[in-house]
Enzyme design. Structure first.
Site, PDB file in Angstrom:
ATOM      1  N   GLY A 231       0.774  -1.239   0.000  1.00 16.78           N
ATOM      2  CA  GLY A 231       0.000   0.000   0.000  1.00 16.78           C
ATOM      3  C   GLY A 231       0.803   1.286   0.000  1.00 16.78           C
ATOM      4  N   TYR A 315      -9.214   2.503 -13.343  1.00 18.59           N
ATOM      5  CA  TYR A 315      -9.375   3.394 -12.184  1.00 18.59           C
ATOM      6  C   TYR A 315      -9.336   4.875 -12.567  1.00 18.59           C
ATOM      7  CZ  TYR A 315      -7.093  -0.683  -9.855  1.00 18.59           C
ATOM      8  OH  TYR A 315      -6.711  -1.917  -9.412  1.00 18.59           O
ATOM      9  N   CYS A 342     -12.070  -1.835 -28.368  1.00 11.22           N
ATOM     10  CA  CYS A 342     -13.407  -1.306 -28.649  1.00 11.22           C
ATOM     11  C   CYS A 342     -14.110  -0.960 -27.339  1.00 11.22           C
ATOM     12  CB  CYS A 342     -14.220  -2.317 -29.443  1.00 11.22           C
ATOM     13  SG  CYS A 342     -13.474  -2.682 -31.021  1.00 11.22           S
ATOM     14  N   GLU A 343     -13.463  -0.109 -26.580  1.00 15.46           N
ATOM     15  CA  GLU A 343     -14.001   0.381 -25.306  1.00 15.46           C
ATOM     16  C   GLU A 343     -13.532   1.817 -25.207  1.00 15.46           C
ATOM     17  OE1 GLU A 343     -15.807  -0.752 -22.811  1.00 15.46           O
ATOM     18  OE2 GLU A 343     -16.026  -2.827 -23.498  1.00 15.46           O
TER      19      GLU A 343
HETATM   20  C1  LIG Z   1      -1.776  -6.201  -3.762  1.00 15.83           C
HETATM   21  C2  LIG Z   1      -1.280  -6.652  -2.468  1.00 15.83           C
HETATM   22  C3  LIG Z   1      -0.014  -6.229  -2.011  1.00 15.83           C
HETATM   23  C4  LIG Z   1       0.835  -5.244  -2.748  1.00 15.83           C
HETATM   24  O1  LIG Z   1       0.230  -4.000  -2.861  1.00 15.83           O
HETATM   25  P1  LIG Z   1       1.024  -2.747  -3.431  1.00 15.83           P
HETATM   26  O2  LIG Z   1       0.018  -1.670  -3.447  1.00 15.83           O
HETATM   27  O3  LIG Z   1       1.485  -3.111  -4.795  1.00 15.83           O
HETATM   28  O4  LIG Z   1       2.172  -2.495  -2.543  1.00 15.83           O
HETATM   29  C5  LIG Z   1       0.429  -6.755  -0.820  1.00 15.83           C
HETATM   30  N1  LIG Z   1      -0.310  -7.626  -0.103  1.00 15.83           N
HETATM   31  C6  LIG Z   1      -1.508  -8.059  -0.518  1.00 15.83           C
HETATM   32  C7  LIG Z   1      -2.255  -9.032   0.312  1.00 15.83           C
HETATM   33  C8  LIG Z   1      -2.048  -7.571  -1.706  1.00 15.83           C
HETATM   34  O5  LIG Z   1      -3.256  -7.985  -2.091  1.00 15.83           O
END
Ligand SMILES: *Cc1c(COP(=O)(O)O)cnc(C)c1O
Length: 421
Positions: A231, A315, A342-343
């Site tokens: 994240g 997104y 085609c979107e």
């Molecule tokens: C997608 C995901 C990640 C990695 O997320 P990033 O945003 O790319 O850092 C890590 N752990 C889990 C469980 C995920 O689903």
């Protein structure tokens, strides 16, 4: 201006050898960033990044990261297999899956990987899959629900997210596993995606540390590692700033000293499973302008499409685009830069100010090294592009060829269809 590792002349030469579109990854930059990331978190007794394989599932990339000390975070059997073939094994593989088939649990267990359970009902499910016993080590994914605010739209608010156990279930789950003889425990959470605010991660770590202390108090289970998920964001937009790893690490360390140490949980191992900040900024989608049309808007059509990079279409995500060789030209045009699907959402950029683009110009789509090609698909009969790696010595290696029509038709029984009527 966004960095790109090749000069215009070098890129032209490369596209003469490798036809566009393709992904280019910059090994030197991946390694330098990984070293910076590791150094920031070296203020903890034990730290490990488990790279989220889904972000860029190529064994060459995984081998580079493994040599920088990374493990792998997987959520499917093919991802587990890719990690194994890249030399990432045993406890260096975290299996963070959900709605998991029994065979995948069996494979992860047989390979000594850490199993991170997404639900309390997965305890008996796992036990049955493994023939009546649980692994020595188990981790649980925590969903803090209403306790965590300010989450962004990619992952959604924890209360609406399908992942993880509630706080009450977490306590109960550790109690059950302790009774079942499990010896080592971890605690995982992931509540952010592409978040750039360090305070958000410090707050998440605090929640997790406090829960680890509460688990010990209530069940006597000692959590040995926490996995803070992924994240960490990257600055896709020119006005955004990269997240300061040191600031995140120091903020989390302060909570560690405040919560973990007095609870007697030190040393507590700290894990991440980031994908985006590890490879995202160091991968580029390279495509050529092949059409221009002048209707109600000005359009530039590329030889690539959303099947190669779906984030903008899915997104509305922003990806910076530069026109190779025109880095210093005035951005005096406004274009929609589009693909061939085609979107109508198949647009790499909408109403973007760019220099005048001529047919044959090479466009560099930045920050595509995570959740880029990996998210691709074959809708509309599109063949996904290949991947090349720019080595630190300047050599370029093809690490995945582009798909062929035979690849696309490989799942069809073409002999059967001949006699079918
Ligand atoms: C997608 C995901 C990640 C990695 O997320 P990033 O945003 O790319 O850092 C890590 N752990 C889990 C469980 C995920 O689903």
């Amino acid at each position: 201006m966004k960095y790109f590792p090749l000069t215009h002349e070098q890129l032209v030469q490369l596209t003469d050898k490798v036809p566009t579109p393709f992904y280019l990854y910059d090994e030197k930059a991946i390694r330098e960033n990984m070293k910076k990331f590791t150094k920031a978190f070296s203020i903890f007794p034990v730290f490990r990044e488990y790279y989220a394989v889904k972000a860029c599932p190529n064994p060459y990339i995984l081998k580079i990261l493994a040599s920088e000390g990374c493990g792998a975070d997987c959520s499917s059997l093919p991802e587990l297999m890719l990690s194994a073939m890249s030399g990432i094994k045993g406890k260096h593989v975290m299996f963070t899956s959900n709605e998991t088939p029994a065979e995948e649990f069996k494979y992860a267990y047989a390979n000594g990987n850490i199993i991170n359970l997404d639900d309390i009902t997965h305890i008996p499910f796992l036990k049955e899959a493994l023939g009546g016993k649980l692994p020595d080590t188990i981790c649980f994914r925590y969903n803090p629900g209403p306790l965590k605010h300010g989450c962004n739209s990619i992952i959604g608010s924890p209360e609406e997210a399908k992942y993880g156990l509630t706080r009450e279930q977490m306590i109960e789950a550790y109690r059950i596993c302790k009774e079942e003889g499990v010896k080592h425990f971890g605690l995982h959470t992931m509540v952010a995606s592409n978040e750039l605010n360090p305070a958000f991660f410090v707050d998440t770590a605090k929640l997790v540390f406090e829960l680890a202390a509460e688990v010990q108090e209530k069940t006597g289970v000692r959590i040995e590692f926490v996995d803070l998920g992924g994240g960490l964001g990257i600055p896709y937009k020119p006005d955004q700033k990269a997240i300061d790893y040191d600031e995140v690490a120091k903020g989390i360390r302060a909570e560690y000293d405040r919560v973990v140490v007095p609870a007697g949980l030190d040393p507590l191992e700290i894990y991440w499973e980031c994908g985006r900040p590890i490879t995202g900024p160091y991968g580029y989608l390279i495509a050529k302008a092949v059409h221009e049309k002048h209707i109600y808007r000005e359009y530039i059509g590329l030889d690539s499409c959303m099947a190669d990079l779906m984030r903008p279409g899915m997104y509305g995500a922003y990806h910076e685009i530069t026109v190779s060789g025109k880095e210093n030209a005035p951005k005096d045009q406004v274009y929609d830069v589009v693909g061939s699907l085609c979107e109508n959402c198949d647009k790499f950029a909408v109403q973007r100010q760019l220099p005048k683009i001529d047919m044959g110009d090479i466009l560099i789509i930045h920050d595509a090294g995570a959740h880029g090609r990996a998210m691709g698909f074959n809708y509309n009969g599109k063949l996904r592009c290949g991947e090349v790696l720019l080595r630190p010595d300047g050599k370029v290696v093809e690490i995945r060829r582009r798909e062929t029509i035979n690849d696309l038709f490989a799942t069809l029984d073409l002999d059967g269809v001949e006699s079918f009527n």
